[in-house]
Design a protein around this motif. Structure first.
Motif, PDB file in Angstrom:
ATOM      1  N   UNK A 173       0.038 -28.384  80.913  1.00  0.00           N
ATOM      2  CA  UNK A 173      -0.256 -27.066  80.356  1.00  0.00           C
ATOM      3  C   UNK A 173      -0.479 -27.259  78.867  1.00  0.00           C
ATOM      4  N   UNK A 183      11.878 -32.339  83.823  1.00  0.00           N
ATOM      5  CA  UNK A 183      11.340 -31.036  83.477  1.00  0.00           C
ATOM      6  C   UNK A 183      11.030 -30.902  81.999  1.00  0.00           C
TER       7      UNK A 183
ATOM      8  N   UNK B  32      -4.917 -21.196  77.719  1.00  0.00           N
ATOM      9  CA  UNK B  32      -4.267 -21.160  76.410  1.00  0.00           C
ATOM     10  C   UNK B  32      -4.261 -19.714  75.921  1.00  0.00           C
ATOM     11  N   UNK B  63      10.895 -25.344  92.858  1.00  0.00           N
ATOM     12  CA  UNK B  63      10.370 -25.269  91.507  1.00  0.00           C
ATOM     13  C   UNK B  63      10.740 -23.912  90.938  1.00  0.00           C
ATOM     14  N   UNK B  75       4.309 -17.833  75.098  1.00  0.00           N
ATOM     15  CA  UNK B  75       4.432 -18.882  74.077  1.00  0.00           C
ATOM     16  C   UNK B  75       5.071 -20.156  74.599  1.00  0.00           C
ATOM     17  N   UNK B  76       5.812 -20.065  75.688  1.00  0.00           N
ATOM     18  CA  UNK B  76       6.437 -21.293  76.164  1.00  0.00           C
ATOM     19  C   UNK B  76       6.782 -21.181  77.647  1.00  0.00           C
ATOM     20  N   UNK B  77       6.755 -22.301  78.298  1.00  0.00           N
ATOM     21  CA  UNK B  77       7.215 -22.359  79.691  1.00  0.00           C
ATOM     22  C   UNK B  77       8.203 -23.506  79.784  1.00  0.00           C
ATOM     23  N   UNK B  79      10.533 -25.625  82.439  1.00  0.00           N
ATOM     24  CA  UNK B  79      10.724 -25.861  83.863  1.00  0.00           C
ATOM     25  C   UNK B  79      12.215 -26.050  84.121  1.00  0.00           C
TER      26      UNK B  79
END
Lengths: 249, 144
Positions: A173, A183, B32, B63, B75-77, B79
């Motif tokens: 990403x 992660x 984006x 997940x 703005x952010x991911x 996991x």
């Protein structure tokens, strides 16, 4: 003729070319997809009643396991040995052989088609593919390697006959690539790693451990007899084993 | 054919993605954020905050992602949960890297019979993120 069903949360496609204008009967596809549903019931670690769950909870002794489970247990031990302990079916006291089961089940499904007389076919489970015999045009099966930077495109075409192929990849990403183990964003390692082997079981069981080895992975694969690999770096450059050239158009 | 020593490989891998290939997952959710704030359409309204997506089943594991929204933008991911079948010990290669061939990859759209790729968990990832963004009000029928 081609049929796709979603089993084990992944699209599974069986492709059989028509022979002299005769389409393969539906019953052949029914048999293969029925087999995958049985595999899901027996080997899913997410189904409480599966044999994997019974073994994981200690409710079934390994000595009492079914013949297919015993076969998978044997393959798990063998792969753990061959990857220097890098592969393990036991995590935190839980039994989870999924890393072996997928490729093994695809190979078994392919053998089933062979035994039913359908020598030419492809079985594709979530991008891990057994390519047998010839395609509808009478040539080797043409398999694309997905572009990890733009999954709507491919970066390579390999022509495979009686070979298996499997790809491990990252989550991409923006400028971030995530390590499947932690992660967390990573700065090294490959964006994707494709393995070609004598069958999909060999390709699949090696692709995940090799991918997790980072830059060492392609070296490990290059030193493994009968295995070829195509690794795509984060910088958009690929490294591949010279033997892969025989599959390139 | 070109032989690469291990040091060369390592240095090529730490190069950034600035080389021209744009990296994004499929689907609009992974695009984006727009460069110019003025380009954000009114219908794309996200409430600031952190949103945890659903735990999505993939055959190899589960997940789950957490999305952070600031000023209407993703703005952010992070996991939170990944399938993990890599094993525990680190493979240490003490042997020099064998001869390998290098080439620049280029996207193509040739017709093929099938495609090999790591899409399985990406799809679970996308579903989990989708759920997180629904909580943020990104999709119709929810949020502000």
């Amino acid at each position: 003729m081609e049929r796709t069903e979603v089993i084990m949360d992944m699209p599974i496609t069986v492709s059989i070319p028509s022979m002299l204008g005769v389409e393969p009967p539906d019953e052949v596809f029914d048999a293969v997809f029925g087999y995958f549903r049985e595999i899901d019931e027996r080997f899913s670690p997410f189904k409480g009643g599966s044999e994997v769950s019974l073994i994981s909870r200690g409710e079934e002794a390994i000595e009492d396991a079914s013949p297919p489970m015993r076969e998978v247990l044997r393959l798990c031990e063998e792969t753990a040995r061959q990857t220097g302990g890098y592969f393990s079916a036991w995590y935190g006291g839980k039994f989870d052989p999924s890393g072996i089961v997928k490729g093994w089940a695809v190979r078994e499904a392919s053998r089933m088609l062979d035994e039913l007389g359908f020598r030419d076919h492809c079985v594709d489970a979530g991008g891990d593919i057994e390519a047998r015999g010839l395609n509808a045009e009478g040539g080797p099966w043409e398999i694309g390697i997905r572009n990890p930077f733009d999954p709507s495109t491919i970066v390579k075409v390999l022509r495979l006959s009686d070979r298996g192929i499997a790809t491990s990849g990252t989550y991409i990403r923006g400028d971030h690539i995530y390590d499947p183990k932690t992660g967390k964003p990573v700065t090294g390692g490959f964006a994707s790693l494709t393995v070609v082997g004598p069958d999909v079981y060999e390709a699949d069981r090696l692709s995940t451990p090799a991918f997790a080895m980072g830059e060492d992975g392609i070296g490990f694969l290059a030193m493994t007899p009968g295995i070829e690999a195509y690794a795509i770096g984060r910088d958009g450059n690929a490294l591949f084993t010279p033997g892969l050239a025989r599959y390139m158009t | 054919m070109k032989a690469l020593k291990k040091g060369l490989l390592a240095s090529s891998l730490v190069m950034s993605l600035g080389g021209g290939l744009s990296a994004s997952l499929p689907g609009a959710l992974f695009a984006q954020p727009p460069a110019a704030p003025g380009a954000v359409k009114a219908s794309y309204s996200l409430n600031s905050g952190q949103y945890v997506g659903t735990r999505e089943y993939a055959f190899y594991g589960y997940v789950k992602v957490q999305a952070t929204v600031q000023n209407g933008k993703l703005t952010d991911i992070v996991i939170l949960e990944f399938p993990n079948h890599a094993g525990r010990s680190q493979y240490i290669s003490s042997i020099a890297l064998p001869y390998l061939v290098q080439e620049a990859v280029s996207a193509q759209s040739a017709r093929v019979d099938l495609i090999s790729g790591a899409t399985l968990t990406s799809q679970a990832f996308e579903k989990s993120l989708d759920a997180a963004l629904k909580k943020a009000g990104a999709l119709s029928g929810s949020g502000a």
